[in-house]
Write a protein that holds these residues in place. Structure first.
Motif, short mmCIF file in Angstrom:
data_model
loop_
_atom_site.label_atom_id
_atom_site.label_comp_id
_atom_site.label_asym_id
_atom_site.label_seq_id
_atom_site.Cartn_x
_atom_site.Cartn_y
_atom_site.Cartn_z
N LEU A 141 0.83 -1.21 0.00
CA LEU A 141 0.00 0.00 0.00
C LEU A 141 0.86 1.26 0.00
O LEU A 141 0.40 2.33 -0.38
CB LEU A 141 -0.93 0.01 1.22
CG LEU A 141 -1.99 -1.11 1.26
CD1 LEU A 141 -2.73 -1.06 2.59
CD2 LEU A 141 -2.95 -1.00 0.10
N TYR A 142 2.11 1.11 0.42
CA TYR A 142 3.03 2.25 0.44
C TYR A 142 3.96 2.25 -0.76
O TYR A 142 4.93 3.03 -0.81
CB TYR A 142 3.87 2.21 1.72
CG TYR A 142 3.04 2.29 2.99
CD1 TYR A 142 2.62 3.51 3.50
CD2 TYR A 142 2.68 1.12 3.67
CE1 TYR A 142 1.86 3.58 4.67
CE2 TYR A 142 1.92 1.18 4.83
CZ TYR A 142 1.51 2.40 5.32
OH TYR A 142 0.75 2.47 6.46
N ALA A 143 3.70 1.38 -1.75
CA ALA A 143 4.57 1.29 -2.91
C ALA A 143 4.60 2.61 -3.68
O ALA A 143 3.57 3.29 -3.82
CB ALA A 143 4.09 0.16 -3.84
N THR A 144 5.78 2.97 -4.16
CA THR A 144 5.89 4.19 -4.97
C THR A 144 5.36 3.98 -6.38
O THR A 144 4.99 4.95 -7.05
CB THR A 144 7.34 4.67 -5.03
OG1 THR A 144 8.16 3.59 -5.51
CG2 THR A 144 7.84 5.08 -3.65
N ASP A 145 5.34 2.74 -6.82
CA ASP A 145 4.75 2.41 -8.12
C ASP A 145 3.24 2.40 -7.97
O ASP A 145 2.67 1.54 -7.28
CB ASP A 145 5.26 1.05 -8.60
CG ASP A 145 4.60 0.62 -9.88
OD1 ASP A 145 4.71 1.34 -10.90
OD2 ASP A 145 3.92 -0.44 -9.87
N LEU A 146 2.56 3.34 -8.59
CA LEU A 146 1.12 3.50 -8.35
C LEU A 146 0.31 2.31 -8.83
O LEU A 146 -0.73 1.99 -8.24
CB LEU A 146 0.62 4.79 -9.03
CG LEU A 146 1.15 6.10 -8.44
CD1 LEU A 146 0.54 7.29 -9.15
CD2 LEU A 146 0.88 6.18 -6.94
N ARG A 147 0.75 1.65 -9.89
CA ARG A 147 0.00 0.49 -10.38
C ARG A 147 0.05 -0.65 -9.38
O ARG A 147 -0.95 -1.31 -9.14
CB ARG A 147 0.55 0.05 -11.75
CG ARG A 147 -0.34 -0.95 -12.46
CD ARG A 147 -1.71 -0.37 -12.72
NE ARG A 147 -2.56 -1.29 -13.46
CZ ARG A 147 -3.87 -1.20 -13.52
NH1 ARG A 147 -4.50 -0.23 -12.87
NH2 ARG A 147 -4.58 -2.06 -14.22
N THR A 148 1.23 -0.87 -8.79
CA THR A 148 1.35 -1.90 -7.75
C THR A 148 0.47 -1.55 -6.56
O THR A 148 -0.21 -2.42 -5.99
CB THR A 148 2.82 -2.01 -7.30
OG1 THR A 148 3.63 -2.36 -8.42
CG2 THR A 148 2.98 -3.08 -6.22
N GLN A 149 0.46 -0.28 -6.18
CA GLN A 149 -0.38 0.17 -5.07
C GLN A 149 -1.86 -0.09 -5.37
O GLN A 149 -2.61 -0.55 -4.49
CB GLN A 149 -0.13 1.65 -4.82
CG GLN A 149 -0.83 2.22 -3.61
CD GLN A 149 -0.63 3.71 -3.51
OE1 GLN A 149 -1.14 4.47 -4.33
NE2 GLN A 149 0.13 4.16 -2.51
#
Length: 286
Positions: free
Chosen positions: A62-70
């Motif tokens: 949820l804290y990923a910088t990659d928005l798609r992963t988030q």
């Protein structure tokens, strides 16, 4: 342990979970996306994915910088939360701060799904307290004011659920929701009228809610809805008027008597009850 998708292919969950914690962005995105797809399919997959230990790893993403992963992570958690058995594990994994992070900072799709996840989790009364204590209510009000159409709808359903807990009513009023609710009641397209009026009916039972609604001269709009709204909207508009008029008879309108009499005869069960209450208040003030 495996989960199956509709093409009957078998995916080893331990491989996907390994990729979830990989240092490689593409591995994480692929695994989160695959779990999102599998979790959408059926309840068995949702249970298997949770039992494999995916939830703490998804919370980290949820804290990923990659928005798609988030996006994949929050949507997977939303799908997993559909199973009652998984809600406790999601809360125990300290997901609430992460979901709130997405609600404040994610893409619009991720923010929509974060709001929907809060709604899903908040069906459990104890979780209403934890979610509101995290600061989620102001963020949901912001999404209601500035989100996409779906984002507004998801925020509204989450706020309604949270406001069923008395303490959250005051928090929601203080977050500035009432003017936005009035705006939604009076906008020409009326796309959010049902949701706005349902929230207003809940907030009107709180002293701060009564004061905020009364300060916006809501009575004419509510009287009009009692006259011309859908059965559910008539019911909720009447409920708001009952709360307003119980403390200040100046909110009463003689023009509402005939619609109220009709509602007593033909309204929903709760609408009949609220209409009768309001007619009684009118009678006492005459």
């Amino acid at each position: 342990m495996v989960a199956s998708d509709r093409s009957s292919e078998f995916i080893e969950l331990d491989v996907l979970l390994s990729k979830l914690s990989s240092q490689d962005i593409e591995d994480r995105q692929y695994a989160a996306g695959k779990l999102r797809h599998l979790a959408r399919q059926n309840g068995q997959n949702r249970l298997l994915i949770a039992e494999a230990g995916s939830i703490p790893l998804l919370v980290e993403l949820l804290y990923a910088t990659d928005l798609r992963t988030q996006e994949h992570a929050v949507i997977t958690l939303l799908n997993l939360s559909i199973c009652e058995e998984n809600k406790e594990c999601i809360m125990a994994s300290e997901a609430v701060p992460g979901i709130l992070h997405v609600l404040k900072n994610g893409s619009m799709e991720a923010r929509e799904n974060a709001a929907a996840t809060f709604f899903s989790l908040s069906v459990v009364d104890d979780y209403k307290v934890a979610i509101s204590a995290s600061g989620a209510i102001p963020a949901l009000v912001t999404l209601l004011c500035k989100g996409s159409q779906r984002g507004k709808a998801d925020a509204a359903t989450a706020l309604f659920n949270l406001c069923l807990y008395q303490v959250n009513k005051g928090r929601t009023v203080r977050a500035g929701v009432v003017p936005k609710l009035m705006e939604l009641l009076t906008e020409p397209r009326q796309e959010m009228m049902d949701e706005a009026l349902a929230i207003m009916a809940v907030l009107a039972s709180h002293p701060d809610g009564k004061a905020a609604i009364g300060s916006l001269n809501a009575s004419p709009t509510l009287v009009d809805l009692v006259s011309r709204g859908s059965p559910r909207n008539k019911e909720n508009a009447t409920a708001v008027l009952v709360h307003l008029c119980s403390v200040d008879p100046h909110y009463l309108s003689l023009g509402v008597i005939n619609p109220l009499l009709d509602q007593v005869e033909n309204g929903t069960e709760r609408g009949m009850q609220k209409a009768a209450q309001l007619l009684e208040l009118i009678g006492k003030s005459a």
